[in-house]
Design an enzyme around this catalytic site. Structure first.
Site, PDB file in Angstrom:
ATOM      1  N   GLU A 255       0.627  -7.978   5.069  1.00  0.00           N
ATOM      2  CA  GLU A 255       0.248  -6.656   5.549  1.00  0.00           C
ATOM      3  C   GLU A 255      -1.021  -6.792   6.393  1.00  0.00           C
ATOM      4  O   GLU A 255      -1.908  -7.571   6.057  1.00  0.00           O
ATOM      5  CB  GLU A 255      -0.016  -5.754   4.346  1.00  0.00           C
ATOM      6  N   LYS A 316       6.047   1.450   5.459  1.00  0.00           N
ATOM      7  CA  LYS A 316       5.604   1.619   4.084  1.00  0.00           C
ATOM      8  C   LYS A 316       5.820   3.056   3.630  1.00  0.00           C
ATOM      9  O   LYS A 316       5.399   4.005   4.284  1.00  0.00           O
ATOM     10  CB  LYS A 316       4.123   1.252   3.975  1.00  0.00           C
ATOM     11  N   CYS A 366       2.383  -4.148  -0.463  1.00  0.00           N
ATOM     12  CA  CYS A 366       1.123  -3.999  -1.203  1.00  0.00           C
ATOM     13  C   CYS A 366       1.232  -2.986  -2.347  1.00  0.00           C
ATOM     14  O   CYS A 366       1.830  -3.261  -3.379  1.00  0.00           O
ATOM     15  CB  CYS A 366       0.010  -3.619  -0.223  1.00  0.00           C
TER      16      CYS A 366
END
Length: 513
Positions: A255, A316, A366
Site C-alpha cells: 500500500e 480499498k 492494510c
C-alpha cells in the site's frame, strides 16, 4: 478503601495479561489467565459494578495494546480510543455480571464476549475490531478453531477457558471441563486445517522498498518511496537472471508504494513499467489514484502487467477513520489541528481481486484485514491466495505491524489460503495456509521475499458459514442476559460471589448499585 484499590490493580493486571498475550510476544496462554481474573471480578456482581470492573480491565488491555495509535500524534488519539474500547468492553461485562451465577454462567459469559466483540466491530465509525482475542492467538492450541468458526470461535474458546478457570474454586468438577474442552477441541481441529495445493502452486514475491523516514510525513518524498520499490524490484529481477532467486509468477507491492498517481504522472508510470518489464510478471501496485469523476482520492491497488500496463484496479473498501477519512472533522478540530492531516478518501465497493498468472488473488489492503466480512467477501470472489498490501510507516517501530501480521496469520487458517503481506517498511511476510510464517522482513529494511505457495480453492467451514457462528453465539449470549435480567425483576437474586477473594455483591469502581 485499600481493598478497592487492590481490586482495581487486580482488574487492570488482568487486562494487562491479555495484552501480553498479543504479538510480538508468543505468550498466547496468558489470555485465558486474563479472562480468569475478569471472571473472578464479575461473579455475582450487579450490572453497574460489572461495568466498572470491565472498564478497568479493558483499560489494562487496551491502553498498552493501542499505544501505536499515538506514536506521532500523541495522547489525543491514543487514550480516547483506548477509553472508548474499554467502555464498550464494560457494556459487555455489565451483562456478564448478570449471568455469572446462572446455570452455565461461564458459557453465557463467553458468548457475551463474542457479542461484545461484534459490537466493537461495527461501532463507532464503522467499527474498530483491533484487540479481538483471536488476533492474539496466531500460535498455540486455539488457532485451528479459526477454520471452523473464524475469529469469533477463537475468542469464545479463549474466554470460556478463562471463565472456567475462575470457577474452579467453586466446584472444580463442573468447571474443569470448561477449562479443558476448548484447547482440546483446538488441538483436535488441527488435522482439519488444509494446506494441500488443490489448484497447483505459484511463486510469489513481496517487495518491501522502505521509506525515507518514519512518521506522518513518510510520503513527503513520494518519488523516493516509488523509486525504492522500483529499485528493489530491479534487484530481484537481477537475482532471478543470475539464478539466485526463483522467477515469480506474481509480485505484490505495498500500500502507498506509489503515492504518485501513475494515471496522471507519466514519469511514475514509466518507472513502474521499467520494474514490471524487468521482473517479467504481473505486479500489484499500491497507489493513490484521483478519480476523474469527483477529483477525490482512492486508495487503490493497480494490476500492472508486462507489455500491457495497468489492466485492473481494486479500491480499498474499509477505510480507516481519523486517517484516510475524518468523521466530524470540524468538531474534532476543536481538540487538535492534527485532524486536518486526515484524508478525504472514497471507499470502493467491489471485492473482486486480480487474476495474476496462475493465481486468483484476493486483495485486502492494510486495515481491511481486521474485518471478517471484508476478507470473507474477497475470498468468496474466487480467490486461492490472499494479498495484504500495507503501509505501517506512520506507526514507526511500534507493535502495530506485528499485531497486523497476526491478523493475517489468523485469516490464513480461517480461509485455508496462503497470505502474502507486503509492507512499505515492515514487517512483510509470507504465510502458509496453516498460519506458519515462511519468511519475514525486518523493520525499515529494503527486502524482497520469494516463496512457492499452494493455491487453494477449497473453502473452509468458516468461509462457508460466514457470519453465522458469530451471530448465533452473540444471540445466545444476549438471550442468556435477558434471562438473567428477568430473574432479577422477578425478585430472584443470584448468590453473591467473591471479587478478588473478598465476599461482596456490588463493590467496584462504578459504585454500589
Amino acid at each position: 478503601m485499600r481493598g478497592t484499590v487492590l481490586r482495581i490493580v487486580f482488574a487492570a493486571a488482568g487486562g494487562g495479561l491479555v495484552h501480553l498475550s498479543f504479538p510480538p510476544r508468543t505468550a498466547w496462554w496468558l489470555a485465558p489467565l486474563g479472562f480468569a481474573v475478569l471472571g473472578v471480578l464479575l461473579h455475582g456482581r450487579r450490572a453497574r459494578a460489572g461495568f466498572g470492573w470491565g472498564v478497568v480491565w479493558g483499560l489494562g488491555f487496551m491502553v498498552p495494546l493501542l499505544r501505536w495509535t499515538g506514536e506521532f500524534v500523541g495522547l489525543i488519539a491514543w487514550l480516547p480510543l483506548a477509553l472508548l474500547c474499554a467502555v464498550l468492553i464494560g457494556v459487555g461485562t455489565a451483562l456478564m455480571a448478570r449471568v455469572s451465577t446462572l446455570p452455565g454462567g461461564p458459557v453465557l459469559m463467553a458468548l457475551l464476549w463474542v457479542a461484545d466483540e461484534l459490537l466493537r466491530g461495527v461501532f463507532p465509525f464503522g467499527g474498530f475490531p483491533w484487540g479481538r482475542i483471536a488476533f492474539g492467538q496466531p500460535e498455540g492450541w486455539y488457532l485451528p478453531l479459526a477454520s471452523l468458526g473464524g475469529a469469533p470461535l477463537i475468542g469464545f474458546a479463549v474466554a470460556l477457558t478463562g471463565f472456567g478457570l475462575a470457577r474452579l474454586g467453586r466446584g472444580w468438577r463442573r468447571a474443569l471441563p470448561l477449562v479443558v474442552l476448548p484447547p482440546v477441541l483446538g488441538l483436535a481441529a488441527t488435522p482439519l486445517v488444509g494446506t494441500a495445493p488443490d489448484r497447483g502452486t505459484a511463486v510469489v514475491a513481496a517487495i518491501q522498498g522502505n521509506v525515507p523516514r518514519a512518521g506522518l510525513d513518510f510520503n513527503a518524498q513520494r518519488r523516493a518511496v516509488l523509486d525504492n520499490h522500483v529499485r528493489r524490484t530491479l534487484e530481484l529481477a537481477e537475482d532471478v537472471e543470475r539464478g539466485r532467486a526463483e522467477r515469480p509468477d506474481l509480485v505484490i507491492w505495498p500500500e502507498n508504494s506509489s503515492d504518485i498517481d501513475p494515471f496522471r504522472n507519466p514519469d511514475a508510470a514509466a518507472r513502474i513499467d521499467q520494474a514490471v518489464a524487468a521482473i517479467g510478471a504481473p505486479v500489484a501496485i499500491g497507489a493513490v489514484v484521483v478519480d476523474r469523476s469527483d477529483g477525490l482520492p482512492r486508495n487503490t491497488v493497480v494490476l500492472w502487467e508486462p507489455g500491457a500496463g495497468p489492466t485492473d484496479t481494486y479500491t480499498k473498501r474499509q477505510l480507516q477513520p481519523f486517517g484516510e477519512t475524518m468523521p466530524y472533522r470540524s468538531f474534532f478540530r476543536l481538540f487538535s489541528a492534527a485532524v486536518d492531516r486526515a484524508g478525504t478518501f472514497q471507499p470502493g465497493t467491489d471485492p473482486e481481486g486480480f487474476a495474476m498468472g496462475p493465481a486468483k488473488v484476493a486483495v485486502d489492503t492494510c486495515y481491511e484485514v481486521a474485518f471478517d466480512g471484508v476478507v470473507r467477501d474477497s475470498v468468496r470472489a474466487g480467490a486461492d491466495i490472499i494479498a495484504v498490501p500495507t503501509n505501517n510507516a506512520t506507526f514507526g517501530y511500534t507493535e502495530m505491524t506485528y499485531q497486523q501480521l497476526a491478523m493475517s496469520r489468523v485469516r490464513a487458517v480461517e480461509h485455508g489460503k496462503a497470505v502474502v503481506v507486503a509492507a512499505t517498511s515492515g514487517v512483510s511476510a509470507i504465510v502458509r495456509p496453516d498460519g506458519a510464517v515462511v519468511d519475514r522482513t525486518g523493520l525499515f529494511t529494503p527486502d524482497a521475499l520469494v516463496a512457492r505457495l499452494p493455491l487453494r480453492g477449497e473453502a473452509t467451514l468458516a468461509t462457508r458459514l460466514g457470519a453465522w457462528p458469530e451471530r448465533v453465539m452473540a444471540a445466545l449470549g444476549l438471550l442468556g442476559a435477558a434471562l438473567g435480567l428477568t430473574m432479577q425483576r422477578r425478585g430472584s437474586r443470584p448468590t453473591p460471589g467473591a471479587g478478588a477473594g473478598e465476599e461482596e455483591t456490588d463493590g467496584g469502581p462504578a459504585g454500589a448499585a
